[in-house]
Design a protein around this motif. Structure first.
Motif, PDB file in Angstrom:
ATOM      1  N   VAL A 139       0.887  -1.152  -0.030  1.00  0.00           N
ATOM      2  CA  VAL A 139       0.063  -0.046   0.045  1.00  0.00           C
ATOM      3  C   VAL A 139       0.889   1.342   0.038  1.00  0.00           C
ATOM      4  N   LEU A 140       2.088   1.295   1.044  1.00  0.00           N
ATOM      5  CA  LEU A 140       2.865   2.258   0.959  1.00  0.00           C
ATOM      6  C   LEU A 140       3.698   2.356  -0.441  1.00  0.00           C
ATOM      7  N   ALA A 141       3.863   1.531  -1.195  1.00  0.00           N
ATOM      8  CA  ALA A 141       4.432   1.602  -2.385  1.00  0.00           C
ATOM      9  C   ALA A 141       3.732   1.874  -3.676  1.00  0.00           C
ATOM     10  N   GLY A 142       2.340   1.595  -3.092  1.00  0.00           N
ATOM     11  CA  GLY A 142       1.580   2.077  -4.438  1.00  0.00           C
ATOM     12  C   GLY A 142       0.932   0.940  -5.284  1.00  0.00           C
ATOM     13  N   ASP A 143       1.494  -0.096  -4.841  1.00  0.00           N
ATOM     14  CA  ASP A 143       1.004  -1.545  -5.897  1.00  0.00           C
ATOM     15  C   ASP A 143      -0.312  -2.059  -5.291  1.00  0.00           C
ATOM     16  N   LYS A 144      -0.956  -1.388  -3.841  1.00  0.00           N
ATOM     17  CA  LYS A 144      -2.367  -1.816  -3.580  1.00  0.00           C
ATOM     18  C   LYS A 144      -2.951  -0.881  -2.891  1.00  0.00           C
ATOM     19  N   SER A 145      -4.201  -0.808  -2.811  1.00  0.00           N
ATOM     20  CA  SER A 145      -5.058   0.083  -1.988  1.00  0.00           C
ATOM     21  C   SER A 145      -5.459  -0.584  -0.742  1.00  0.00           C
ATOM     22  N   PHE A 146      -6.188   0.299   0.078  1.00  0.00           N
ATOM     23  CA  PHE A 146      -6.565  -0.510   1.251  1.00  0.00           C
ATOM     24  C   PHE A 146      -7.641  -1.497   0.880  1.00  0.00           C
ATOM     25  N   GLU A 147      -8.631  -1.035   0.076  1.00  0.00           N
ATOM     26  CA  GLU A 147      -9.377  -1.973  -0.346  1.00  0.00           C
ATOM     27  C   GLU A 147      -8.898  -3.454  -0.746  1.00  0.00           C
ATOM     28  N   ASP A 148      -7.690  -3.400  -1.511  1.00  0.00           N
ATOM     29  CA  ASP A 148      -7.170  -4.703  -1.755  1.00  0.00           C
ATOM     30  C   ASP A 148      -6.666  -5.546  -0.751  1.00  0.00           C
ATOM     31  N   ILE A 149      -6.453  -5.061   0.270  1.00  0.00           N
ATOM     32  CA  ILE A 149      -5.984  -5.714   1.612  1.00  0.00           C
ATOM     33  C   ILE A 149      -6.937  -6.003   2.637  1.00  0.00           C
ATOM     34  N   VAL A 150      -8.189  -5.863   2.502  1.00  0.00           N
ATOM     35  CA  VAL A 150      -9.234  -5.872   3.631  1.00  0.00           C
ATOM     36  C   VAL A 150      -9.479  -7.514   3.469  1.00  0.00           C
ATOM     37  N   VAL A 151      -9.520  -7.872   4.810  1.00  0.00           N
ATOM     38  CA  VAL A 151      -9.538  -9.514   5.053  1.00  0.00           C
ATOM     39  C   VAL A 151     -11.044  -9.955   5.084  1.00  0.00           C
ATOM     40  N   HIS A 152     -11.773  -9.179   5.998  1.00  0.00           N
ATOM     41  CA  HIS A 152     -13.018  -9.174   6.438  1.00  0.00           C
ATOM     42  C   HIS A 152     -13.945  -7.968   6.207  1.00  0.00           C
ATOM     43  N   ASP A 153     -14.767  -7.708   5.163  1.00  0.00           N
ATOM     44  CA  ASP A 153     -15.424  -6.595   4.748  1.00  0.00           C
ATOM     45  C   ASP A 153     -16.666  -6.488   6.074  1.00  0.00           C
ATOM     46  N   GLU A 154     -17.382  -5.611   5.552  1.00  0.00           N
ATOM     47  CA  GLU A 154     -18.549  -5.255   6.633  1.00  0.00           C
ATOM     48  C   GLU A 154     -19.498  -6.544   6.451  1.00  0.00           C
ATOM     49  N   ALA A 155     -19.812  -6.630   5.208  1.00  0.00           N
ATOM     50  CA  ALA A 155     -20.778  -8.041   5.023  1.00  0.00           C
ATOM     51  C   ALA A 155     -20.278  -9.208   5.653  1.00  0.00           C
ATOM     52  N   TRP A 156     -19.180  -9.295   5.866  1.00  0.00           N
ATOM     53  CA  TRP A 156     -18.569 -10.813   6.415  1.00  0.00           C
ATOM     54  C   TRP A 156     -19.042 -10.664   7.863  1.00  0.00           C
ATOM     55  N   TYR A 157     -18.836  -9.690   8.599  1.00  0.00           N
ATOM     56  CA  TYR A 157     -19.386  -9.497   9.851  1.00  0.00           C
ATOM     57  C   TYR A 157     -20.826  -9.895  10.237  1.00  0.00           C
ATOM     58  N   ARG A 158     -21.770  -9.088   9.140  1.00  0.00           N
ATOM     59  CA  ARG A 158     -23.092  -9.160   9.317  1.00  0.00           C
ATOM     60  C   ARG A 158     -23.440 -10.590   9.083  1.00  0.00           C
ATOM     61  N   ARG A 159     -23.046 -11.301   8.026  1.00  0.00           N
ATOM     62  CA  ARG A 159     -22.925 -12.644   7.624  1.00  0.00           C
ATOM     63  C   ARG A 159     -22.852 -13.449   8.642  1.00  0.00           C
ATOM     64  N   HIS A 160     -22.112 -13.240   9.733  1.00  0.00           N
ATOM     65  CA  HIS A 160     -21.887 -14.141  11.014  1.00  0.00           C
ATOM     66  C   HIS A 160     -22.365 -13.638  12.112  1.00  0.00           C
ATOM     67  N   ALA A 161     -23.077 -12.556  11.993  1.00  0.00           N
ATOM     68  CA  ALA A 161     -23.839 -11.898  13.076  1.00  0.00           C
ATOM     69  C   ALA A 161     -22.695 -11.593  14.142  1.00  0.00           C
ATOM     70  N   VAL A 162     -21.536 -10.785  13.603  1.00  0.00           N
ATOM     71  CA  VAL A 162     -20.528 -10.448  14.639  1.00  0.00           C
ATOM     72  C   VAL A 162     -21.203  -8.881  15.017  1.00  0.00           C
ATOM     73  N   ASP A 163     -20.854  -8.785  16.265  1.00  0.00           N
ATOM     74  CA  ASP A 163     -21.203  -7.532  16.521  1.00  0.00           C
ATOM     75  C   ASP A 163     -19.753  -6.727  16.665  1.00  0.00           C
ATOM     76  N   LEU A 164     -19.468  -5.888  15.636  1.00  0.00           N
ATOM     77  CA  LEU A 164     -18.011  -5.196  15.473  1.00  0.00           C
ATOM     78  C   LEU A 164     -18.311  -3.776  16.115  1.00  0.00           C
ATOM     79  N   ARG A 165     -17.419  -3.767  17.091  1.00  0.00           N
ATOM     80  CA  ARG A 165     -17.433  -2.406  17.796  1.00  0.00           C
ATOM     81  C   ARG A 165     -15.981  -1.752  17.370  1.00  0.00           C
ATOM     82  N   LYS A 166     -16.109  -0.912  16.201  1.00  0.00           N
ATOM     83  CA  LYS A 166     -15.004  -0.262  15.526  1.00  0.00           C
ATOM     84  C   LYS A 166     -14.521   0.958  16.405  1.00  0.00           C
ATOM     85  N   GLY A 167     -13.295   1.167  16.514  1.00  0.00           N
ATOM     86  CA  GLY A 167     -12.890   2.445  17.197  1.00  0.00           C
ATOM     87  C   GLY A 167     -12.969   2.206  18.827  1.00  0.00           C
TER      88      GLY A 167
END
Length: 827
Positions: free
Chosen positions: A57-85
């Motif tokens: 990401v720092l080198a410009g080869d990838k963006s943040f979206e490219d390195i997301v492991v679990h997106d918001e939909a994944w947490y919803r799909r598994h009924a995970v209560d994610l408390r960000k921040g």
């Protein structure tokens, strides 16, 4: 496994939303998707992402979206209560609750601590200035991207994995980047010095400056970062400073909760903490005394913990991880795994290809791979790592192991013996692009019979010299009985080059470190041996005074402790007495030391000094400290360098004396002291031709006569007895000193390591030496100036200063020496 019908769902709270926590949940949902109601507290205001991909990401080869492991939909799909921040600041074990910084209280049945680690900030002045960042999360990357958009200078403190990845990214973003690293080589935990040398070359080719053995003393700036000052006084301009000096497990939360904490949160093989309802995983954990900072062990822990949380029957649990490392810098192929340190019980196989920048080293113990380092060609890294993890016996693969998986099953591969069977288009000399056919054709067509002939006609083996053995094999195969051999004597079994060739290549290829020389000249071992290592160290010292730093690993035990080991394991301590002179105060200090430390024998030596024999190893630091305090320094009775200058009393006291021999001897000893030479050097100055100081059996001798000074060279009075040759006559003390220093420098520059002066004289010829010193004043002065330059470097070098007695004695117990050093110590 699914949740049993009718059983209530348990409450699982996870502290941390990083890669370890995410993998635990993935594994848990695959095993028991209905077992828990899951709440995740993450300090960062974002979803789970792949931290090891921050460098792209720092080198410009990838963006943040490219390195997301679990997106918001994944947490919803598994009924995970994610408390960000939301940062958790407390754990109440009795109530089984956690408390956030905002005061929110959440209950749990099972708690997982996966809070990771914290970057280490070195507490130098200015470390809290705006513009100082770490390299740990996306916020750090964003800060670096913002700074790089403005251009300017970046200084990265730390030459480990993260530091180099940060430096590469910032350089690609257009910043002029410098890396400061405290240790002598980069990535010293993952690489041996040879691979680190190649890595440094590759990084420097990208325009990044690397400063090793450099320590930060302060970060300077008025309201923002402006510069970095080093311990040695250098100041580096800086608009951005990245601290990448390491990480520490984040244990404050666990410690405050009363859990067992050492370096990390202590867990058992099932990742349970000292509280059975609290588990820990990832970088914050200490398991069996180890803390891990790489992703593979975290994933292995996560699998075990998920199985435990799912209620699966206990198996063996997590038993620890073998580690491997790859550097995420485009164009740099680097792999390391396991433990590749040296050891007497270990064997190693080394392959070097200087022309292609390849280095491979596999370390074996009991025919099993325990470590591997690959640079330039890492295709077989996974294969070696698999053999390492499985503990496979590779005895049957021993001869071809270093060539990789593709060579297995083909029998013994001996490149030297098989060179004659190679096809004519096979490249023999990579440096100059010379194939076998060109060499054999030249041998036949031009009647070449020697290695030098082949070098002159084809350039094969004329550059790095690594292919010398192959060229000689071709000569032997082509000429048969007509090949008499080259008569060359390689330096040792570690390299095919002679002493003279090694010296020549060090200068012509500007090799300025031990790893550089070993890689570029094709050493067959990773670190040399007690024969070649001291020689190589000396040649580098002589070639690059002031640039090359003396390598303590290449020193014998006598040099390390500034005393000669005796047959009973005690040591002999010899303080220096300049020109054989001493004082009542010095004698009193020697007597006091002998009494205080119960030194059994005090002897006057043939070199006009006093030898304290029978000093115990553990007493050496204190003995030297007391002698130093009395103004006495080491006489270097162990040195490959100046040992003594023997004198008679000369014209000051003797009725036959023609000149002040004692005064000249003292001047010579003080001027020449501390200079390293190929072998030991002894001088003498006699005040008249009666020669009471025995100047005509010393390496260099001065005999005073009425008209001045007769200069002698090449004497010996040990196993080999040889009278000196007369080098020439001079009229003044100043001329005598200049000539002696100049001829000593010539000896330093030309002689093979361990050749005494008389051997060098016999090899070189007295007439050539006399012509260079006595008949050519300009050349003599140039040699004298080079000697003075080297002495100035000695005075700046801590090791040489200690050896010359300019600092207190440094003591290093044998127990901590490397195997090469141990072998050297035993000889």
């Amino acid at each position: 496994m699914t949740q049993a019908a009718g059983l209530p769902r348990r409450k699982l709270v996870v502290l941390g939303n990083g890669m370890a926590a995410g993998r635990v949940l993935e594994e848990l949902f695959a095993r028991a998707p209905e077992r828990y109601d899951v709440t995740v507290f993450g300090a960062e205001p974002r979803v789970n992402y792949d931290r090891i991909m921050l460098s792209p990401v720092l080198a410009g080869d990838k963006s943040f979206e490219d390195i997301v492991v679990h997106d918001e939909a994944w947490y919803r799909r598994h009924a995970v209560d994610l408390r960000k921040g939301e940062t958790v600041v407390g754990i109440d074990r009795a109530a089984r609750t956690i408390r956030t910084q905002a005061g929110v209280v959440e209950a749990y049945d099972e708690l997982v601590i996966a809070v990771g680690s914290r970057p280490i900030l070195i507490s130098v002045p200015g470390h809290d200035l705006p513009g100082v960042v770490t390299f740990r999360d996306l916020d750090d990357v964003n800060a670096m991207l913002e700074a790089s958009a403005r251009g300017g200078n970046a200084v990265v403190i730390g030459g480990g994995l993260l530091g180099l990845e940060a430096a590469a990214g910032l350089a690609l973003r257009g910043m002029k980047t410098t890396v400061i690293h405290l240790m002598p080589t980069l990535m010293e935990r993952q690489l041996d010095p040879n691979a680190a040398y190649l890595l440094q070359k590759a990084i420097e080719k990208r325009g990044i400056e690397i400063l090793t053995s450099a320590n930060t003393s302060a970060i300077l700036g008025d309201g923002k970062v402006e510069a970095v000052r080093l311990d040695d006084g250098r100041t580096l301009p800086a608009d951005l400073v990245v601290m990448a000096v390491g990480i520490r497990p984040h244990v404050a939360l666990a410690r405050d909760a009363g859990l067992e904490v050492k370096r990390g949160v202590v867990v058992d093989d099932f990742l349970r903490t000292s509280d059975p309802n609290i588990h820990a995983v990832g970088e914050c954990v200490e398991h069996r005394g180890n803390c891990y900072g790489l992703v593979a062990p975290l994933y292995e822990m996560a699998k075990t913990l998920a199985a435990s949380l799912a209620g699966e029957p206990a198996a063996t649990g997590y038993t620890g991880s073998a580690l491997s490392t790859k550097l995420k810098v485009t164009g740099v192929d680097l792999f390391s795994a396991g433990d590749f340190s040296e050891g007497d019980e270990r064997d190693e196989i080394v392959l070097r290809d200087p022309a292609r920048g390849i280095y491979k080293r596999v370390v074996l113990r009991d025919n099993r791979i325990v470590g591997a380092v690959l640079y330039g060609d890492t295709a077989d890294g996974s294969w070696y790592f698999d053999l390492l993890k499985k503990g496979t016996d590779v005895g049957s693969l021993r001869e071809t192991l270093i060539f990789g998986q593709a060579y297995q099953g083909g029998g013994v591969l001996d490149p030297r013996a098989a060179v004659a069977a190679l096809s004519d288009d096979t490249e023999i000399c990579g440096c100059n692009g010379v194939c076998k056919g060109v060499i054999t054709q030249a041998i036949v067509a031009r009647g070449l019979t020697t290695l030098d002939d082949v070098r002159a006609q084809t350039k094969a083996s004329a550059s790095c010299g690594q292919c010398t053995s192959k060229v000689e094999a071709l000569l032997a195969a082509t000429l048969g009985d007509g090949y008499a051999g080259s008569g060359r004597k390689p330096m040792c079994k570690c390299v095919d080059l002679t002493h003279e060739e090694v010296r020549g290549f060090i200068l012509s290829k500007a090799l300025k470190s031990v790893p550089a020389a070993m890689q570029e000249l094709g050493w067959k071992t990773s670190c040399g041996c007690p024969t070649c290592r001291p020689a190589l160290n000396y040649y580098l010292l002589c070639a690059w005074p002031g640039e090359y730093r003396d390598d303590a690993q290449s020193r014998y035990i006598n040099e390390r402790v500034h005393a000669n080991i005796q047959k009973d394991g005690t040591f002999s301590v010899v303080p220096r007495m300049w020109g054989g002179l001493t004082t009542p105060a010095e004698l009193r200090a020697i007597a006091d030391v002998a009494e205080r430390f119960k030194i059994p024998t005090v002897k006057v030596t043939g070199g006009q000094r006093i030898d304290l024999l029978g000093v115990r190893k553990e007493d050496l630091p204190a003995v030297w400290a007391e002698l130093n305090a009395a103004g006495m320094v080491s006489g270097q009775a162990y040195a490959k360098g100046l040992r003594t200058v023997k004198t008679c009393v000369g014209s000051e006291w003797c009725r036959f004396g023609t000149q002040d021999s004692t005064g000249l001897g003292v001047k010579l000893e003080r001027f020449l002291c501390g200079s390293w030479t190929p072998a030991k050097v002894k001088l003498a100055v006699s005040g008249c031709p009666r020669n009471c100081a025995e100047a005509t059996v010393k390496d260099f001798g001065v005999v005073c006569v009425e008209s001045g000074y007769d200069l002698h060279i090449g004497g010996a009075a040990g196993l080999h007895v040889r009278a000196t040759d007369l080098l020439g006559h001079v009229a003044t003390e100043a001329e005598a000193i200049e000539c002696i220093a100049a001829v000593l420098q010539l000896y330093r520059e030309q002689a093979a390591y361990l050749d005494r002066v008389y051997k060098w004289v016999e090899k070189t010829g007295l007439d050539r030496i006399r012509a260079a010193i006595m008949d050519d004043p300009n050349n003599r002065r140039a040699l004298f100036d080079r000697f003075k330059k080297s002495q100035r470097a000695v005075q700046r070098d801590p090791w040489a200063e200690r050896a010359a007695g300019r600092e207190l004695h440094e003591f290093m117990p044998l127990a901590v020496l490397t195997p090469v050093r141990r072998r050297m110590a035993a000889e």
